[in-house]
Design a protein around this motif. Sequence first.
Motif, PDB file in Angstrom:
ATOM      1  N   PHE A  67       3.118   3.219  -1.931  1.00  0.00           N
ATOM      2  CA  PHE A  67       2.121   2.539  -0.806  1.00  0.00           C
ATOM      3  C   PHE A  67       2.432   0.961  -0.792  1.00  0.00           C
ATOM      4  N   GLU A  68       2.820   0.573  -1.908  1.00  0.00           N
ATOM      5  CA  GLU A  68       3.154  -0.981  -1.942  1.00  0.00           C
ATOM      6  C   GLU A  68       4.444  -1.007  -1.169  1.00  0.00           C
ATOM      7  N   GLY A  69       5.542  -0.066  -1.217  1.00  0.00           N
ATOM      8  CA  GLY A  69       6.487  -0.300  -0.415  1.00  0.00           C
ATOM      9  C   GLY A  69       6.482  -0.180   1.036  1.00  0.00           C
ATOM     10  N   ILE A  70       5.395   0.913   1.397  1.00  0.00           N
ATOM     11  CA  ILE A  70       5.095   0.943   2.990  1.00  0.00           C
ATOM     12  C   ILE A  70       4.242  -0.443   3.174  1.00  0.00           C
ATOM     13  N   VAL A  71       3.513  -1.087   2.481  1.00  0.00           N
ATOM     14  CA  VAL A  71       2.679  -2.317   2.876  1.00  0.00           C
ATOM     15  C   VAL A  71       3.738  -3.417   2.985  1.00  0.00           C
ATOM     16  N   GLN A  72       4.813  -3.582   2.072  1.00  0.00           N
ATOM     17  CA  GLN A  72       5.844  -4.689   1.888  1.00  0.00           C
ATOM     18  C   GLN A  72       6.685  -4.486   3.178  1.00  0.00           C
ATOM     19  N   ASN A  73       6.930  -3.252   3.532  1.00  0.00           N
ATOM     20  CA  ASN A  73       7.787  -3.003   4.825  1.00  0.00           C
ATOM     21  C   ASN A  73       6.943  -3.191   5.947  1.00  0.00           C
ATOM     22  N   ILE A  74       5.699  -2.888   5.968  1.00  0.00           N
ATOM     23  CA  ILE A  74       5.058  -3.100   7.522  1.00  0.00           C
ATOM     24  C   ILE A  74       4.636  -4.643   7.402  1.00  0.00           C
ATOM     25  N   GLU A  75       4.599  -5.062   6.465  1.00  0.00           N
ATOM     26  CA  GLU A  75       4.455  -6.803   6.650  1.00  0.00           C
ATOM     27  C   GLU A  75       5.627  -7.436   7.235  1.00  0.00           C
ATOM     28  N   THR A  76       6.578  -6.858   6.971  1.00  0.00           N
ATOM     29  CA  THR A  76       7.934  -7.249   7.540  1.00  0.00           C
ATOM     30  C   THR A  76       7.896  -7.006   8.909  1.00  0.00           C
ATOM     31  N   VAL A  77       7.664  -6.067   9.307  1.00  0.00           N
ATOM     32  CA  VAL A  77       7.514  -5.627  10.701  1.00  0.00           C
ATOM     33  C   VAL A  77       6.519  -6.422  11.492  1.00  0.00           C
ATOM     34  N   VAL A  78       5.444  -6.702  10.919  1.00  0.00           N
ATOM     35  CA  VAL A  78       4.378  -7.302  11.864  1.00  0.00           C
ATOM     36  C   VAL A  78       4.671  -8.950  11.839  1.00  0.00           C
ATOM     37  N   GLU A  79       5.298  -9.424  10.553  1.00  0.00           N
ATOM     38  CA  GLU A  79       5.903 -10.726  10.741  1.00  0.00           C
ATOM     39  C   GLU A  79       7.087 -10.866  11.793  1.00  0.00           C
ATOM     40  N   PHE A 432      -1.125  10.079   9.486  1.00  0.00           N
ATOM     41  CA  PHE A 432      -1.552  10.437   7.831  1.00  0.00           C
ATOM     42  C   PHE A 432      -0.480  10.054   7.291  1.00  0.00           C
ATOM     43  N   HIS A 433       0.905  10.554   7.239  1.00  0.00           N
ATOM     44  CA  HIS A 433       1.936  10.269   6.311  1.00  0.00           C
ATOM     45  C   HIS A 433       2.494   8.928   6.722  1.00  0.00           C
ATOM     46  N   ALA A 434       2.253   8.251   7.897  1.00  0.00           N
ATOM     47  CA  ALA A 434       2.591   6.754   7.879  1.00  0.00           C
ATOM     48  C   ALA A 434       1.855   5.986   7.052  1.00  0.00           C
ATOM     49  N   MET A 435       0.609   6.279   6.991  1.00  0.00           N
ATOM     50  CA  MET A 435      -0.319   5.554   5.936  1.00  0.00           C
ATOM     51  C   MET A 435       0.210   5.646   4.600  1.00  0.00           C
ATOM     52  N   GLY A 436       0.852   6.824   4.220  1.00  0.00           N
ATOM     53  CA  GLY A 436       1.125   6.885   2.734  1.00  0.00           C
ATOM     54  C   GLY A 436       0.745   8.482   2.396  1.00  0.00           C
ATOM     55  N   ILE A 465      -0.555  -0.303  11.996  1.00  0.00           N
ATOM     56  CA  ILE A 465      -0.432   1.168  12.283  1.00  0.00           C
ATOM     57  C   ILE A 465       0.276   1.239  13.625  1.00  0.00           C
ATOM     58  N   SER A 466      -0.074   0.217  14.572  1.00  0.00           N
ATOM     59  CA  SER A 466       0.471   0.066  15.910  1.00  0.00           C
ATOM     60  C   SER A 466       1.681  -0.036  15.897  1.00  0.00           C
ATOM     61  N   GLU A 467       2.211  -1.302  15.056  1.00  0.00           N
ATOM     62  CA  GLU A 467       3.674  -1.508  15.032  1.00  0.00           C
ATOM     63  C   GLU A 467       4.288  -0.400  14.331  1.00  0.00           C
ATOM     64  N   LEU A 468       3.763   0.338  13.513  1.00  0.00           N
ATOM     65  CA  LEU A 468       4.658   1.291  12.741  1.00  0.00           C
ATOM     66  C   LEU A 468       5.035   2.435  13.731  1.00  0.00           C
ATOM     67  N   PHE A 469       3.963   2.867  14.709  1.00  0.00           N
ATOM     68  CA  PHE A 469       4.320   3.901  15.791  1.00  0.00           C
ATOM     69  C   PHE A 469       5.343   3.165  16.703  1.00  0.00           C
ATOM     70  N   PHE A 470       4.947   1.976  17.030  1.00  0.00           N
ATOM     71  CA  PHE A 470       5.922   1.492  18.021  1.00  0.00           C
ATOM     72  C   PHE A 470       7.466   1.456  17.577  1.00  0.00           C
TER      73      PHE A 470
END
Length: 481
Positions: A67-79, A432-436, A465-470
């Motif tokens: 989950f920490e990997g997902i958050v780190q990854n999505i923080e990079t995306v949102v930034e 569901f899986h995008a969240m972890g 979650i929006s940026e993950l889908f996009f």
Amino acid sequence: MNPLKISLYVIVVLLAMLGLTYLSGKNALADGKFQDGFSWNGSVIKYPTTATFFKDASLSKEQKKSFEGIVQNIETVVEDAVVEIPDFTKIDSTKIQRIAYPEPSAEFINKLLEQLKSPNCRIIHYGDSQLEGDRISAYLRNRLQNMYGGGGPGFIPIKQVYHQVSAVVVPSENWERYATFDPSKPKFKNRNYGAFLSASRFTPVFDSIADSLAVRNTELVKATIEISPSSKQYAKLKNYNSIGLHYGNATAPVSIKVYNSGELIKDEMLKSDGKYHCFNINTDTTPENLKIELESTESPDFYGITLDGSQGISLDNVAMRGSSGTVFASNGESFGSMYQQLQPKIVIFQFGGNAVPYLKDSLAVQNYANYMRNQMDWVRRKSPEASFIFIGPSDMATTVNGEIKSYSLLPLLDSKLKQMCTTNNVAYWSMFHAMGGENSMPFWVDQKLAGSDYTHFTPSGTKIISELFFTALHMDLTNSK
């Protein structure tokens, strides 16, 4: 009172309660689930077992790492979201939940890309309360409009029951809202709620023509709608010059006057033949203060307003609080008539969350997936050339024996919806899986990305979650690995 005796009493009681955990056991329930406690006379008295009582409720090391990997990854995306296109060299794409497509997937993706690049591409995004206030839709709309052109927020209801930030729409106080998915209001007998499944009126609804004639007011009733761009949203949403007022069931003469910053630009009569129509208002630039005045003895049903640019992407946010998405096929002919006017090229369904707490077994899960297939098939018949995408439910948590855990049938529901979609020419993205995956919601709550109801995203979580889908969509459209 003797403090020592009180302390001894408390200790003895606690030890006795602890001792009962050794006697407690798992008991099978009628629905196939298990409950910790004591079985007595056919009932179960809930009580934790020793294993449950001492179990570490925190995430496992493996879950935390994932989950920490997902958050780190999505923080990079949102930034990186301030630029038009994500920099995929900064993103660990192995942690991005990809979209599942029907075969042949390349054909589906190519068609999707052609539709997005076409001169006019309307996308209708249907969903439950996760979409209220233009959440998720606004972020996706902004990204797509930056890539393929377009402007405006699309559909806005006249009478709003939730906070709307994509445009400022202020109706007069005599407007009332009705929706096919709203159990608190009487249903229209003609079942005509339009493509956005709700309607607003400025005079009451009559149960029959006879009632209408008996109590109809002969005096004219005036209603107004004031529209201006929002100052709190993406810049693209403020660029619209094609305004549509969608209505039907007009059986009495209705006058309409339109003012742009106080200047009268239209003075006409709406069509009163009872059928669906769209009253168009076109301006050279975004009107800073548009005012619509309506006057009649009886209100038509107004299905909403669309605020669009002259070309490019238009994306409608249709939030249906409390709906599980099984209300489409019960609508009347105005739905199809409105689809002929709107010509949507892409339809997104985002449902399942409201069904999750009520699913009792695997048969109920399969039945719900079948219901959703039938609903999408019904909508597809109104727009045969449209591409369909289904966004599955997020992880949702409830209390089980004192622990916050995912609903037990949620993983199965996600799997069944994916199977149903990909075998029926519908793309599927697993939120569901995008969240972890299972039991990921508590982590999102801890990170303040979801609310204390363990169901809805916070504004920060919505952006992620929006940026993950996009990002998943963009990677497919550009063949990024």
